[in-house]
Design an enzyme around this catalytic site. Structure first.
Site, short mmCIF file in Angstrom:
data_model
loop_
_atom_site.label_atom_id
_atom_site.label_comp_id
_atom_site.label_asym_id
_atom_site.label_seq_id
_atom_site.Cartn_x
_atom_site.Cartn_y
_atom_site.Cartn_z
CE1 TYR A 1 27.04 -9.26 -1.35
CE2 TYR A 1 26.55 -8.63 -3.61
CZ TYR A 1 27.34 -8.54 -2.49
OH TYR A 1 28.45 -7.73 -2.49
CD GLU B 1 29.34 -4.88 -3.83
OE1 GLU B 1 28.58 -5.62 -4.49
OE2 GLU B 1 30.05 -5.30 -2.90
C1 HEM Z 1 28.10 -10.30 2.28
C2 HEM Z 1 28.69 -11.09 1.42
C3 HEM Z 1 30.14 -10.99 1.03
C4 HEM Z 1 31.23 -10.73 1.80
C5 HEM Z 1 31.28 -10.46 3.30
C6 HEM Z 1 32.38 -10.78 0.92
C7 HEM Z 1 33.68 -10.56 1.32
C8 HEM Z 1 34.77 -10.52 0.47
C9 HEM Z 1 36.13 -10.22 0.89
C10 HEM Z 1 36.58 -9.94 2.31
C11 HEM Z 1 36.90 -10.23 -0.22
C12 HEM Z 1 38.40 -9.97 -0.29
C13 HEM Z 1 38.60 -8.51 -0.61
C14 HEM Z 1 40.05 -8.16 -0.86
O1 HEM Z 1 40.54 -8.47 -1.93
O2 HEM Z 1 40.67 -7.61 0.02
C15 HEM Z 1 36.04 -10.53 -1.34
C16 HEM Z 1 36.49 -10.66 -2.63
C17 HEM Z 1 35.73 -11.22 -3.63
N1 HEM Z 1 34.39 -11.47 -3.57
FE1 HEM Z 1 33.16 -11.21 -2.01
N2 HEM Z 1 31.97 -11.04 -0.35
C18 HEM Z 1 30.60 -11.19 -0.33
C19 HEM Z 1 29.80 -11.46 -1.42
C20 HEM Z 1 30.26 -11.82 -2.66
C21 HEM Z 1 29.43 -12.24 -3.76
C22 HEM Z 1 27.91 -12.31 -3.76
C23 HEM Z 1 30.26 -12.54 -4.80
C24 HEM Z 1 29.87 -13.05 -6.15
C25 HEM Z 1 29.76 -14.31 -6.42
C26 HEM Z 1 31.61 -12.29 -4.36
C27 HEM Z 1 32.75 -12.44 -5.13
C28 HEM Z 1 34.01 -12.04 -4.77
C29 HEM Z 1 35.19 -12.15 -5.63
C30 HEM Z 1 35.21 -12.75 -7.02
C31 HEM Z 1 36.25 -11.63 -4.91
C32 HEM Z 1 37.72 -11.53 -5.36
C33 HEM Z 1 38.34 -12.86 -5.02
C34 HEM Z 1 39.78 -13.02 -5.43
O3 HEM Z 1 40.40 -12.09 -5.95
O4 HEM Z 1 40.28 -14.11 -5.18
N3 HEM Z 1 31.58 -11.85 -3.07
N4 HEM Z 1 34.76 -10.69 -0.89
#
Ligand code: HEM
Ligand SMILES: Cc1cc2nc3c(=O)[nH]c(=O)nc-3n(C[C@H](O)[C@H](O)[C@H](O)COP(=O)(O)OP(=O)(O)OC[C@H]3O[C@@H](n4cnc5c(N)ncnc54)[C@H](O)[C@@H]3O)c2cc1C
Length: 395
Positions: free
Chosen positions: A95, A137
């Site tokens: 994060y 989580e």
């Molecule tokens: C407060 C912080 C964060 C927010 C608001 C956020 C938001 C999101 C959103 C909206 C999605 C798409 C969900 C969907 O599939 O409908 C997502 C997917 C994802 N997030 Fe986060 N995220 C955050 C932090 C993180 C962190 C720290 C990581 C790790 C490095 C991360 C890694 C991912 C990955 C790998 C995906 C799937 C992407 C894909 O399938 O292309 N996220 N996140």
């Protein structure tokens, strides 16, 4: 707790940042991957190329910021994202990396307009939002690990069987290598699989819905070969052509909030297009096994009979259930698409409705459902990619 001053700054800057939403998240990803190329093992590169992930992240961050003094209002959205994170093994330690590059991107895009007060306020707000995600989580990981046969992130599985279901869809039966029983899951949930493809620098992760009701020892996923598009679908083609019985891959614990309400006995209507049939199979089988009296309609659209998976199984389940209806339309064989008339005569009145399929399919179907006066809270849907806003404005 954030000060009122910080809250005011955040709320007054959300509209400006929203305007630059996708530019900021595009810069963010570029900088983050340059500094942390290891994260390319986790993110889906195709979703990046198409800009869907950038849009999804921008929408989520600004929705959270706009509700910063009442995060409870966006808990359902946080939970949906947290399921995806959990299925990918995202850790609390990641994060701060995201936060650092997000703030950096805001500074880079807004330039002088991003005063130290604004950046300071966003830094505080990000921490509050990140803590909400990390907390939810952690609960999910703990719960997954504590279930009988459960585990925390990824575990090694072997392909026990590979079955062709149609011209484009093949099922993979997956068993854990350690021989442990599998945890139960909610019908409609998905797993992430992680594969290493020869010639690829990074591991690739993809989500697949579990396409049968829980069994003691086997997960089944059913994968559409995405090779009609250019560039070709990397993982689905690899699974179809390169993975066989006895091969191994890593599998996450089940996740996802698109699932049958198994505590209810209300009537239910499933509406799927193409490979969107997979979560519905799990739900329909669950009903057949556990609540066979429940009233159910299974409505499906496929391009042709040869593209459609599971017709025999569906016919059999439908015949075995006293209050079930099964209808399928083959769009390229003269049946047309699912339209308002079809829905009006086939959706069970007052039912909970589950929709899954390609984006254009979901958009069209959901628009028609709303036009028929069906309330939003009755309609549940799943994206086979990052969740984005459906264009339903002209209902
Ligand atoms: C407060 C912080 C964060 C927010 C608001 C956020 C938001 C999101 C959103 C909206 C999605 C798409 C969900 C969907 O599939 O409908 C997502 C997917 C994802 N997030 Fe986060 N995220 C955050 C932090 C993180 C962190 C720290 C990581 C790790 C490095 C991360 C890694 C991912 C990955 C790998 C995906 C799937 C992407 C894909 O399938 O292309 N996220 N996140
Ligand atoms: C919750 C969930 C459940 C899912 N369940 C299922 C399921 O049950 N069955 C199933 O088959 N799928 C399912 N999916 C979809 C699955 O996760 C994969 O997205 C799908 O298999 C395609 O992956 P791929 O690696 O083959 O294709 P990718 O290589 O990821 O390509 C996907 C698409 O993007 C295009 N693309 C790729 N790279 C680029 C680029 N550089 N520029 C422009 N376009 C590009 C490709 O042409 C293709 O159309 C689900 C997804 C989610 C999120």
């Amino acid at each position: 707790m954030l000060s009122q001053e910080t809250i005011d700054i955040i709320k007054s800057t959300v509209p400006v940042l929203e305007q630059h939403g996708k530019t900021i998240t595009t810069v963010f990803y570029k900088n983050m991957f340059e500094a942390h190329p290891e994260l390319l093992n986790v993110f889906n590169h195709a979703n990046q190329s198409q800009g869907r992930q950038q849009t999804a992240l921008a929408n989520a961050v600004y929705a959270a910021a706009a509700n910063i003094d009442n995060l409870g209002a966006i808990i359902p959205a946080v939970v949906q994202i947290a399921h995806k994170h959990k299925s990918l093994g995202i850790t609390p330690e990641q994060y701060p990396i995201v936060g650092y590059h997000l703030l950096g991107a805001i500074k880079e895009v807004l330039g002088d307009a991003a005063t130290p007060e604004i950046i300071g306020a966003w830094g505080e707000a990000y921490q509050v939002i990140a803590d909400a995600f990390i907390g939810i989580e952690k609960e999910m990981y703990d719960k997954a690990e504590q279930m009988d046969g459960g585990w925390r992130t990824f575990k090694e599985f072997t392909i026990a069987d590979k079955v062709v279901e149609s011209d484009v869809i093949t099922s993979f039966y997956l068993k854990p290598i350690d021989g442990q029983p599998l945890p139960t899951y909610k019908p409609g949930q998905y797993i992430t699989i992680r594969v290493t493809i020869p010639g690829e620098t990074y591991t690739l992760n993809r989500q697949y819905s579990l396409s049968q009701a829980t069994t003691d020892d086997t997960f089944r996923i059913s994968v559409k070969r995405e090779d009609e598009c250019n560039p070709n679908g990397k993982v689905s083609v690899f699974l179809h052509r390169g993975m066989n019985v006895g091969d191994t891959l890593e599998v996450s614990a089940p996740a996802g909030d698109f699932h049958l309400d198994t505590d209810s006995d209300a009537p239910v209507t499933f509406i799927s297009g193409g490979v969107g049939i997979t979560p519905m199979m799990s739900m329909y089988e669950y009903i057949a096994k556990n609540t066979p009296e429940r009233q159910v309609a299974f409505l499906h659209s496929a391009r042709t009979r040869k593209h459609q998976a599971f017709n025999d199984k569906l016919t059999e389940l439908n015949a075995s259930l006293p209050a079930s209806k099964y209808a399928v339309l083959y769009s390229e064989e003269g049946d047309g698409f699912i339209n308002r008339d079809f829905l009006a005569s086939n959706v069970i009145e007052g039912s909970d409705i589950y929709v899954c399929g390609p984006m254009a399919f979901m958009q069209a179907v959901i628009k028609e459902l709303y036009a028929l006066g069906i309330p939003e809270e009755k309609v549940h849907y799943e994206f086979f990619g990052p969740a984005v806003q459906l264009e339903l404005a002209h209902v």
